[in-house]
Design a protein around this motif. Structure first.
Motif, PDB file in Angstrom:
ATOM      1  N   MET A   1      39.606  39.898 -71.501  1.00  0.00           N
ATOM      2  CA  MET A   1      39.852  41.351 -71.380  1.00  0.00           C
ATOM      3  C   MET A   1      38.526  42.115 -71.530  1.00  0.00           C
ATOM      4  N   SER A   2      38.381  43.181 -70.783  1.00  0.00           N
ATOM      5  CA  SER A   2      37.202  44.016 -70.982  1.00  0.00           C
ATOM      6  C   SER A   2      37.666  45.449 -71.233  1.00  0.00           C
ATOM      7  N   ALA A   3      37.225  45.988 -72.341  1.00  0.00           N
ATOM      8  CA  ALA A   3      37.758  47.279 -72.794  1.00  0.00           C
ATOM      9  C   ALA A   3      37.386  48.431 -71.866  1.00  0.00           C
ATOM     10  N   ALA A   4      38.255  49.435 -71.792  1.00  0.00           N
ATOM     11  CA  ALA A   4      37.903  50.697 -71.136  1.00  0.00           C
ATOM     12  C   ALA A   4      36.831  51.386 -71.992  1.00  0.00           C
ATOM     13  N   VAL A   5      35.856  51.981 -71.343  1.00  0.00           N
ATOM     14  CA  VAL A   5      34.791  52.664 -72.080  1.00  0.00           C
ATOM     15  C   VAL A   5      35.184  54.133 -72.238  1.00  0.00           C
ATOM     16  N   ILE A   6      35.241  54.598 -73.471  1.00  0.00           N
ATOM     17  CA  ILE A   6      35.595  56.000 -73.740  1.00  0.00           C
ATOM     18  C   ILE A   6      34.312  56.815 -73.645  1.00  0.00           C
ATOM     19  N   ASP A   7      34.247  57.650 -72.607  1.00  0.00           N
ATOM     20  CA  ASP A   7      33.001  58.360 -72.290  1.00  0.00           C
ATOM     21  C   ASP A   7      32.952  59.711 -73.018  1.00  0.00           C
ATOM     22  N   GLY A   8      32.369  59.714 -74.206  1.00  0.00           N
ATOM     23  CA  GLY A   8      32.311  60.940 -75.010  1.00  0.00           C
ATOM     24  C   GLY A   8      31.371  61.975 -74.409  1.00  0.00           C
ATOM     25  N   LYS A   9      30.367  61.501 -73.701  1.00  0.00           N
ATOM     26  CA  LYS A   9      29.411  62.440 -73.098  1.00  0.00           C
ATOM     27  C   LYS A   9      30.132  63.306 -72.054  1.00  0.00           C
ATOM     28  N   GLU A  10      30.913  62.628 -71.227  1.00  0.00           N
ATOM     29  CA  GLU A  10      31.674  63.314 -70.175  1.00  0.00           C
ATOM     30  C   GLU A  10      32.741  64.234 -70.805  1.00  0.00           C
ATOM     31  N   PHE A  11      33.443  63.713 -71.813  1.00  0.00           N
ATOM     32  CA  PHE A  11      34.501  64.489 -72.469  1.00  0.00           C
ATOM     33  C   PHE A  11      33.902  65.749 -73.096  1.00  0.00           C
ATOM     34  N   ALA A  12      32.734  65.595 -73.742  1.00  0.00           N
ATOM     35  CA  ALA A  12      32.094  66.735 -74.402  1.00  0.00           C
ATOM     36  C   ALA A  12      31.651  67.775 -73.367  1.00  0.00           C
ATOM     37  N   ALA A  13      31.178  67.317 -72.222  1.00  0.00           N
ATOM     38  CA  ALA A  13      30.746  68.248 -71.173  1.00  0.00           C
ATOM     39  C   ALA A  13      31.946  69.062 -70.667  1.00  0.00           C
ATOM     40  N   THR A  14      33.083  68.388 -70.489  1.00  0.00           N
ATOM     41  CA  THR A  14      34.302  69.080 -70.035  1.00  0.00           C
ATOM     42  C   THR A  14      34.753  70.082 -71.097  1.00  0.00           C
ATOM     43  N   LEU A  15      34.670  69.665 -72.362  1.00  0.00           N
ATOM     44  CA  LEU A  15      35.069  70.567 -73.458  1.00  0.00           C
ATOM     45  C   LEU A  15      34.151  71.795 -73.485  1.00  0.00           C
ATOM     46  N   ARG A  16      32.851  71.580 -73.313  1.00  0.00           N
ATOM     47  CA  ARG A  16      31.914  72.730 -73.331  1.00  0.00           C
ATOM     48  C   ARG A  16      32.207  73.691 -72.183  1.00  0.00           C
ATOM     49  N   ALA A  17      32.579  73.135 -71.018  1.00  0.00           N
ATOM     50  CA  ALA A  17      32.906  74.010 -69.873  1.00  0.00           C
ATOM     51  C   ALA A  17      34.130  74.867 -70.221  1.00  0.00           C
ATOM     52  N   ARG A  18      35.115  74.241 -70.887  1.00  0.00           N
ATOM     53  CA  ARG A  18      36.327  74.989 -71.290  1.00  0.00           C
ATOM     54  C   ARG A  18      35.953  76.056 -72.324  1.00  0.00           C
ATOM     55  N   ILE A  19      35.077  75.696 -73.252  1.00  0.00           N
ATOM     56  CA  ILE A  19      34.635  76.647 -74.275  1.00  0.00           C
ATOM     57  C   ILE A  19      33.952  77.839 -73.608  1.00  0.00           C
ATOM     58  N   ALA A  20      33.119  77.559 -72.608  1.00  0.00           N
ATOM     59  CA  ALA A  20      32.403  78.646 -71.915  1.00  0.00           C
ATOM     60  C   ALA A  20      33.393  79.606 -71.261  1.00  0.00           C
ATOM     61  N   ASP A  21      34.446  79.061 -70.651  1.00  0.00           N
ATOM     62  CA  ASP A  21      35.471  79.919 -70.024  1.00  0.00           C
ATOM     63  C   ASP A  21      36.141  80.812 -71.075  1.00  0.00           C
ATOM     64  N   TYR A  22      36.560  80.185 -72.175  1.00  0.00           N
ATOM     65  CA  TYR A  22      37.246  80.948 -73.225  1.00  0.00           C
ATOM     66  C   TYR A  22      36.303  81.923 -73.930  1.00  0.00           C
ATOM     67  N   ALA A  23      35.014  81.559 -74.010  1.00  0.00           N
ATOM     68  CA  ALA A  23      34.041  82.461 -74.645  1.00  0.00           C
ATOM     69  C   ALA A  23      33.879  83.726 -73.802  1.00  0.00           C
ATOM     70  N   ALA A  24      33.920  83.562 -72.469  1.00  0.00           N
ATOM     71  CA  ALA A  24      33.799  84.725 -71.574  1.00  0.00           C
ATOM     72  C   ALA A  24      35.024  85.628 -71.723  1.00  0.00           C
TER      73      ALA A  24
END
Ligand code: NAD
Length: 298
Positions: free
Chosen positions: A1-24
């Motif tokens: 078995m080879s594990a799925a890689v949890i991409d925190g860098k990508e997740f954090a970038a998506t979260l920051r984009a959402r934060i920017a929308d809500y900040a506006a």
């Protein structure tokens, strides 16, 4: 078995984009930007890097960043006075005092001086009490980032066996509280735990927050488990390298062969911390300004 890689860098970038929308949207509703103040005492090189990065990302998300840099020999009373001013400043929604503080300062006393409603690091004892009693408050950024990654990966965590390795106030204990709030059966393991390998083998979710390079071995992991590696450790440089490799607390190659999903180091939990800090600051802004934020929006 080879594990799925949890991409925190990508997740954090998506979260920051959402934060920017809500900040506006917040700026339109409140007539001001959400504001995060960061206080740095002294010239610790790692802290300077963190503070710079926090300020840059705060501004990139459309929020106001207030930086207070004080010399290493600042009297504790002067730092407390700065915190008091920030507590009373309506432009400041979140206050973060960069740790560690110089040895002549009492960290607990300094954290206790922060208004809990602006305690975006979640270290104030009021925030800790709110977390453990299920009240609305702020949760330390790194464990909150871990729980976001886990829920994104697994959906409901209800009923799962979770083992947290490490019992620090910054990561291990709040991580355990968050997993409990998600209805996991939680074990907190630490330096005195007997037969750690056996304890870890029971876990559907393993969170390692120890600070020991590659301590958790692949043979400890239950097949299919989800592994969250909080550790950031720099190995001594190999021959020909100027600086050593960054590794986590988990032996990644071994664990990835057994686990269902795993966070890499770097690029897993690490990038989540600042993103969650910005999220906490924006949530604080909504609460402080009395602007509604839809449940689960951030
Ligand atoms: P800490 O030193 O405060 O706590 C470490 C914990 O590990 C202690 O509770 C101790 O009981 C436990 N421990 C030590 N040796 C052990 C052993 N042999 N077996 C089992 N448990 C053992 O550290 P911390 O602040 O919680 O940080 C842990 C790691 O997470 C570090 O590598 C740190 O750099 C990293 N970290 C990363 C982030 C991030 O990703 N943004 C944030 C905070 C911490």
């Amino acid at each position: 078995m080879s594990a799925a890689v949890i991409d925190g860098k990508e997740f954090a970038a998506t979260l920051r984009a959402r934060i920017a929308d809500y900040a506006a949207t917040f700026e339109q509703s409140a007539g001001r930007k959400a504001g995060l103040a960061v206080v740095l005492v002294g010239e610790d090189p790692a802290s300077q890097v963190y503070v710079k990065s926090k300020g840059k990302q705060t501004v990139e998300c459309g929020m106001a960043s207030f930086e207070h840099k004080l010399p290493a020999d600042t009297a504790e009373a002067d730092l407390l006075a700065v915190i008091e001013r920030l507590n009373n400043d309506p432009a400041v929604d979140g206050i973060l005092v960069q740790l560690p503080l110089p040895p002549h300062m009492d960290e607990q006393k300094v954290i206790a001086a922060i208004n809990p409603d602006k305690d975006v690091d979640g270290f104030h004892t009021t925030s800790v009490g709110r977390l453990w009693t299920g009240l609305e408050g702020f949760v330390p950024c790194t464990p909150y980032g871990c729980i976001m990654l886990l829920k994104d990966q697994l959906g409901s965590l209800s009923g799962l066996d979770a083992v947290v390795i490490g019992r620090s106030n910054i990561v291990g204990k709040p991580m355990a509280a968050l997993l409990l709030a998600e209805s996991c059966t939680v074990t907190i393991a630490h330096s005195r735990t007997r037969d750690l390998a056996e304890v870890v083998r029971r876990a559907d979710i393993v969170v390692a927050a120890v600070g020991r390079p590659e301590m958790v071995k692949g043979s400890w992991i239950k097949p299919g488990a989800t592994v969250i590696d909080v550790g950031i450790n720099r190995l001594p440089p190999a021959e020909g390298e100027s600086k050593g490799r960054l590794v986590g607390d988990v032996d990644y190659a071994e664990a990835a062969a057994v686990a269902g999903a795993i966070t890499p180091v770097p690029g897993g939990v690490g990038p989540m911390t600042i993103a969650v800090l910005l999220r906490n600051a924006l949530v604080a802004a909504h609460r402080n300004a009395g602007v509604a934020l839809a449940d689960g929006a951030l």
